[in-house]
Design a protein around this motif. Structure first.
Motif, PDB file in Angstrom:
ATOM      1  N   MET A   1       0.820  -1.191   0.000  1.00  0.00           N
ATOM      2  CA  MET A   1       0.000   0.000   0.000  1.00  0.00           C
ATOM      3  C   MET A   1       0.867   1.259   0.000  1.00  0.00           C
ATOM      4  O   MET A   1       0.546   2.215  -0.667  1.00  0.00           O
ATOM      5  CB  MET A   1      -0.930  -0.046   1.226  1.00  0.00           C
ATOM      6  CG  MET A   1      -1.841   1.121   1.331  1.00  0.00           C
ATOM      7  SD  MET A   1      -3.055   1.039   0.008  1.00  0.00           S
ATOM      8  CE  MET A   1      -4.158   2.273   0.488  1.00  0.00           C
ATOM      9  N   GLN A   2       1.931   1.190   0.769  1.00  0.00           N
ATOM     10  CA  GLN A   2       2.847   2.326   0.857  1.00  0.00           C
ATOM     11  C   GLN A   2       3.485   2.604  -0.504  1.00  0.00           C
ATOM     12  O   GLN A   2       3.650   3.756  -0.890  1.00  0.00           O
ATOM     13  CB  GLN A   2       3.943   2.023   1.886  1.00  0.00           C
ATOM     14  CG  GLN A   2       4.763   3.231   2.239  1.00  0.00           C
ATOM     15  CD  GLN A   2       4.448   3.681   3.645  1.00  0.00           C
ATOM     16  OE1 GLN A   2       3.922   2.910   4.428  1.00  0.00           O
ATOM     17  NE2 GLN A   2       4.757   4.899   3.957  1.00  0.00           N
ATOM     18  N   GLU A   3       3.804   1.547  -1.213  1.00  0.00           N
ATOM     19  CA  GLU A   3       4.417   1.692  -2.537  1.00  0.00           C
ATOM     20  C   GLU A   3       3.445   2.350  -3.522  1.00  0.00           C
ATOM     21  O   GLU A   3       3.827   3.208  -4.322  1.00  0.00           O
ATOM     22  CB  GLU A   3       4.829   0.303  -3.041  1.00  0.00           C
ATOM     23  CG  GLU A   3       5.616   0.339  -4.327  1.00  0.00           C
ATOM     24  CD  GLU A   3       6.043  -1.057  -4.723  1.00  0.00           C
ATOM     25  OE1 GLU A   3       5.847  -1.385  -5.910  1.00  0.00           O
ATOM     26  OE2 GLU A   3       6.552  -1.807  -3.863  1.00  0.00           O
ATOM     27  N   PHE A   4       2.187   1.948  -3.431  1.00  0.00           N
ATOM     28  CA  PHE A   4       1.160   2.543  -4.293  1.00  0.00           C
ATOM     29  C   PHE A   4       1.023   4.040  -4.011  1.00  0.00           C
ATOM     30  O   PHE A   4       0.974   4.858  -4.927  1.00  0.00           O
ATOM     31  CB  PHE A   4      -0.190   1.841  -4.067  1.00  0.00           C
ATOM     32  CG  PHE A   4      -1.319   2.467  -4.834  1.00  0.00           C
ATOM     33  CD1 PHE A   4      -1.491   2.187  -6.175  1.00  0.00           C
ATOM     34  CD2 PHE A   4      -2.208   3.344  -4.213  1.00  0.00           C
ATOM     35  CE1 PHE A   4      -2.538   2.767  -6.889  1.00  0.00           C
ATOM     36  CE2 PHE A   4      -3.242   3.927  -4.915  1.00  0.00           C
ATOM     37  CZ  PHE A   4      -3.405   3.633  -6.264  1.00  0.00           C
ATOM     38  N   SER A   7       4.105   5.876  -5.399  1.00  0.00           N
ATOM     39  CA  SER A   7       4.237   5.920  -6.850  1.00  0.00           C
ATOM     40  C   SER A   7       3.146   6.775  -7.508  1.00  0.00           C
ATOM     41  O   SER A   7       3.345   7.289  -8.609  1.00  0.00           O
ATOM     42  CB  SER A   7       4.249   4.506  -7.432  1.00  0.00           C
ATOM     43  OG  SER A   7       3.048   3.844  -7.110  1.00  0.00           O
ATOM     44  N   TYR A   8       2.004   6.932  -6.860  1.00  0.00           N
ATOM     45  CA  TYR A   8       0.916   7.737  -7.450  1.00  0.00           C
ATOM     46  C   TYR A   8       0.588   8.973  -6.618  1.00  0.00           C
ATOM     47  O   TYR A   8      -0.533   9.485  -6.651  1.00  0.00           O
ATOM     48  CB  TYR A   8      -0.346   6.870  -7.599  1.00  0.00           C
ATOM     49  CG  TYR A   8      -0.200   5.802  -8.656  1.00  0.00           C
ATOM     50  CD1 TYR A   8      -0.212   6.142 -10.007  1.00  0.00           C
ATOM     51  CD2 TYR A   8      -0.047   4.467  -8.303  1.00  0.00           C
ATOM     52  CE1 TYR A   8      -0.065   5.167 -10.970  1.00  0.00           C
ATOM     53  CE2 TYR A   8       0.097   3.490  -9.266  1.00  0.00           C
ATOM     54  CZ  TYR A   8       0.085   3.854 -10.597  1.00  0.00           C
ATOM     55  OH  TYR A   8       0.230   2.881 -11.561  1.00  0.00           O
ATOM     56  N   LYS A   9       1.598   9.471  -5.910  1.00  0.00           N
ATOM     57  CA  LYS A   9       1.402  10.621  -5.034  1.00  0.00           C
ATOM     58  C   LYS A   9       0.954  11.845  -5.824  1.00  0.00           C
ATOM     59  O   LYS A   9      -0.008  12.527  -5.445  1.00  0.00           O
ATOM     60  CB  LYS A   9       2.700  10.918  -4.269  1.00  0.00           C
ATOM     61  CG  LYS A   9       2.596  12.117  -3.352  1.00  0.00           C
ATOM     62  CD  LYS A   9       3.837  12.296  -2.499  1.00  0.00           C
ATOM     63  CE  LYS A   9       4.987  12.722  -3.379  1.00  0.00           C
ATOM     64  NZ  LYS A   9       6.175  13.121  -2.613  1.00  0.00           N
ATOM     65  N   HIS A  10       1.586  12.136  -6.953  1.00  0.00           N
ATOM     66  CA  HIS A  10       1.261  13.320  -7.744  1.00  0.00           C
ATOM     67  C   HIS A  10      -0.154  13.224  -8.329  1.00  0.00           C
ATOM     68  O   HIS A  10      -0.890  14.215  -8.339  1.00  0.00           O
ATOM     69  CB  HIS A  10       2.287  13.528  -8.866  1.00  0.00           C
ATOM     70  CG  HIS A  10       3.671  13.791  -8.366  1.00  0.00           C
ATOM     71  ND1 HIS A  10       3.995  14.947  -7.690  1.00  0.00           N
ATOM     72  CD2 HIS A  10       4.803  13.043  -8.432  1.00  0.00           C
ATOM     73  CE1 HIS A  10       5.281  14.911  -7.360  1.00  0.00           C
ATOM     74  NE2 HIS A  10       5.804  13.757  -7.802  1.00  0.00           N
ATOM     75  N   GLU A  11      -0.530  12.040  -8.785  1.00  0.00           N
ATOM     76  CA  GLU A  11      -1.869  11.858  -9.345  1.00  0.00           C
ATOM     77  C   GLU A  11      -2.945  12.043  -8.283  1.00  0.00           C
ATOM     78  O   GLU A  11      -3.985  12.651  -8.530  1.00  0.00           O
ATOM     79  CB  GLU A  11      -2.012  10.468  -9.991  1.00  0.00           C
ATOM     80  CG  GLU A  11      -1.277  10.311 -11.298  1.00  0.00           C
ATOM     81  CD  GLU A  11       0.193   9.901 -11.119  1.00  0.00           C
ATOM     82  OE1 GLU A  11       0.682   9.873  -9.962  1.00  0.00           O
ATOM     83  OE2 GLU A  11       0.845   9.620 -12.131  1.00  0.00           O
TER      84      GLU A  11
END
Length: 181
Positions: A1-4, A7-11
């Motif tokens: 979950m942390q990786e998700f 990786s999609y922080k900007h979106e």
């Protein structure tokens, strides 16, 4: 979950900002439409109808922006939408007057010089009556007009924009020109 999340922080931030902007735009649009309705003395039901149309338009705009943010492949989506719009296009072409009446209803909301309760005469050769009509209701598709003998004429909004209309007297006046109480 942390990786998700990483990786999609900007979106996710852009999506949250988009939702915020859409909520603010919806609030401003609703306030503006209600203010125009109040200033123009337009019935609340018509104001709510136009507010609903604006809300639907902003929702569709939001879906488009969020699709762009998340990098949806527009070729795949385009294929689906072109198929759907082909079917919808055929259906709308078969009933194009419905779409033109809705569009005319929105235009009449912002620029119609007559209100519910006014007496008007429509200069249309297809209407055989010389008697003025009372505007009873203005809806998304049509205007309800009533003669003094009780006969009801449901007149399409697109024709209200195409035909010449004479204002006999407003709902604030009586036929002799005196003010109504």
């Amino acid at each position: 979950m942390q990786e998700f999340l990483l990786s999609y922080k900007h979106e996710m931030i852009a999506t949250a900002i988009t939702f915020g902007v859409l909520l603010i735009l919806k609030f401003i649009t609703d306030k503006t439409i209600r203010k125009i309705g109040r200033i123009s003395d337009i019935v609340e039901a018509r104001t709510l109808l136009i507010t609903k149309y604006a809300s639907i338009l902003l929702t569709l705009l939001g879906f488009g922006v969020i699709s762009f943010i998340w990098g949806v492949n527009f070729r795949d989506v385009g294929l689906v939408f072109s198929s759907v719009f082909a079917v919808i296009g055929v259906a709308l072409f078969a009933s194009w007057s419905i779409l033109s009446n809705i569009t005319a209803g929105v235009i009449l909301f912002f620029s119609f010089p007559f209100k519910i309760g006014d007496r008007i005469k429509i200069l249309d050769k297809d209407i055989e009556s010389e008697e003025p009509f009372l505007i009873e209701d203005i809806r998304a598709f049509h205007v309800s007009l009533r003669k003094s003998n009780g006969e009801l004429l449901v007149y399409p909004n697109n024709l209200m924009m195409q035909k010449a209309i004479t204002l006999i007297y407003t709902y604030e006046e009586t036929p002799d020109g005196s003010e109504e109480t």
